[in-house]
Design an enzyme around this catalytic site. Sequence first.
Site, PDB file in Angstrom:
ATOM      1  CG  HIS A 101      -0.096   0.160   2.542  1.00  0.00           C
ATOM      2  ND1 HIS A 101       0.554  -0.904   3.144  1.00  0.00           N
ATOM      3  CD2 HIS A 101       0.171   1.246   3.329  1.00  0.00           C
ATOM      4  CE1 HIS A 101       1.180  -0.493   4.231  1.00  0.00           C
ATOM      5  NE2 HIS A 101       0.978   0.820   4.377  1.00  0.00           N
TER       6      HIS A 101
ATOM      7  CG  ASP B 209       1.662   5.073   4.789  1.00  0.00           C
ATOM      8  OD1 ASP B 209       1.185   3.946   4.565  1.00  0.00           O
ATOM      9  OD2 ASP B 209       2.583   5.264   5.609  1.00  0.00           O
TER      10      ASP B 209
ATOM     11  CG  HIS C 209       5.057   1.123   2.619  1.00  0.00           C
ATOM     12  ND1 HIS C 209       4.493   2.239   2.033  1.00  0.00           N
ATOM     13  CD2 HIS C 209       4.498   1.029   3.848  1.00  0.00           C
ATOM     14  CE1 HIS C 209       3.636   2.805   2.881  1.00  0.00           C
ATOM     15  NE2 HIS C 209       3.617   2.081   3.995  1.00  0.00           N
TER      16      HIS C 209
ATOM     17  NE  ARG D  98       9.199  -5.189  11.428  1.00  0.00           N
ATOM     18  CZ  ARG D  98       8.421  -4.326  10.773  1.00  0.00           C
ATOM     19  NH1 ARG D  98       7.170  -4.650  10.475  1.00  0.00           N
ATOM     20  NH2 ARG D  98       8.896  -3.159  10.405  1.00  0.00           N
TER      21      ARG D  98
HETATM   22  O1  LIG Z   1       5.165  -2.291  10.093  1.00  0.00           O
HETATM   23  C1  LIG Z   1       5.728  -1.698   9.183  1.00  0.00           C
HETATM   24  O2  LIG Z   1       6.933  -1.729   9.005  1.00  0.00           O
HETATM   25  C2  LIG Z   1       4.911  -0.920   8.177  1.00  0.00           C
HETATM   26  C3  LIG Z   1       3.663  -0.311   8.752  1.00  0.00           C
HETATM   27  C4  LIG Z   1       2.904   0.488   7.748  1.00  0.00           C
HETATM   28  O3  LIG Z   1       3.258   0.576   6.602  1.00  0.00           O
HETATM   29  C5  LIG Z   1       1.674   1.182   8.142  1.00  0.00           C
HETATM   30  O4  LIG Z   1       1.236   1.049   9.309  1.00  0.00           O
HETATM   31  O5  LIG Z   1       1.102   1.893   7.274  1.00  0.00           O
HETATM   32 FE   LIG Z   2       2.196   2.184   5.549  1.00  0.00          FE
END
Ligand SMILES: O=C(O)CCC(=O)C(=O)O
Ligand SMILES: [Fe+2]
Length: 364
Positions: A233, A235, A290, A300
């Site tokens: 996605h 942001d 990403h 994680r």
């Molecule tokens: O957890 C991650 O590294 C990415 C999180 C992410 O892209 C988001 O929360 O929009």
């Molecule tokens: Fe994100």
Amino acid sequence: MASIPESFENNNNNKNPISLDHIIPPDFKNILKLPTSHIWTPSPDDHHPLTNNSEPVPIVDLASPDALALTAKASEKWGIFHVTNHGIPVNLLSEVEVQTRKLFELPVSQKLLAVRSPEGLTGYGLARMSPYFPKQMWHEGFTIMGSADHHARQLWPHGHHITFCTVMDEYQKQLKALTERIIGLLFKSLGLTQDDVKWLKPKNGSITSQAVLQLNSYPVCPDPGHAMGLAPHTDTTLLTLLYQSNTSGLEVLDDSNGWVTVQPLPGALVVNIGDLMHIISNGRFKSVLHKAVVNQTHHRISLAYFYGPPMDAKVSPAMKLVDPDHPPLYRPVTWKGYLDAKKKDFYKALGSIKYDVNDKNECN
Ligand SMILES: O=C(O)CCC(=O)C(=O)O
Ligand SMILES: [Fe+2]
């Protein structure tokens, strides 16, 4: 003006209420074999990420005299970069990590006491983008907007909510200041003054920004090769600041190298250019695709601070960046309008506000 809770609501005028299947996470700890509902078929560009021989994601030292130029270059080429010397104390980062782990390590029955409502934005639940995908993600989240008090009391009725909220309040306060500082750098590097982007501020001047803090948890997974932490996605923000602790999992799609791992850098934060900043920069800054992958050994966590303009402020390519050689690429849009476009067609939202070559161009 619409507030964030109204504008982020899932209700679509109640035409498409979000089903609980897209909100309530399973008990990840008790799943020993990846269920079919969580098996993702690899796509052609899902090859193994290049961690060694591709160029690493840039690092910008905010205390360096070159910070301005480096920030601009990283935003143009990558749309994502690490920042060091950012001024957020290491012990605050450790403390938000401790509190986040404490939350996700609670028994499922307790976490479900703070579950997000189908119409709501805040609280515990699956990723909000879940309804757009046929498969489930190996992910649980907790969303905070302003004070976390209401949901934290549901999680910890016997007092710990106070510590949790104090830490999250302080983190949001410091991240807001840092995000605004980085946005200032980005605007400056584009040659924009406060005046050029004053339309980002609401007319009544009472609220100047909107922000959401998203705590992400990716439990240990029995079959990480076939699972997805967070689907690809971009942001929807102006800017996102991500703290990913010390376990890798974040990957960005690089045009020439495919998926590249953003290796955690101790004490650093990751800056991610959002779609709205891409629009303002008239396409100069990249809003990078990403995703998050999972692993078999480490639980994680990450914290994403999403920052955007007031919901009703019109966002458009800055006038100074538009000339006959660089016509505006996008139509003006509010954050609210853009979120609606994303709800309608997740991957085509930017395309849906892109000027057609035959359109009469106009901008702010
Ligand atoms: O957890 C991650 O590294 C990415 C999180 C992410 O892209 C988001 O929360 O929009
Ligand atoms: Fe994100």
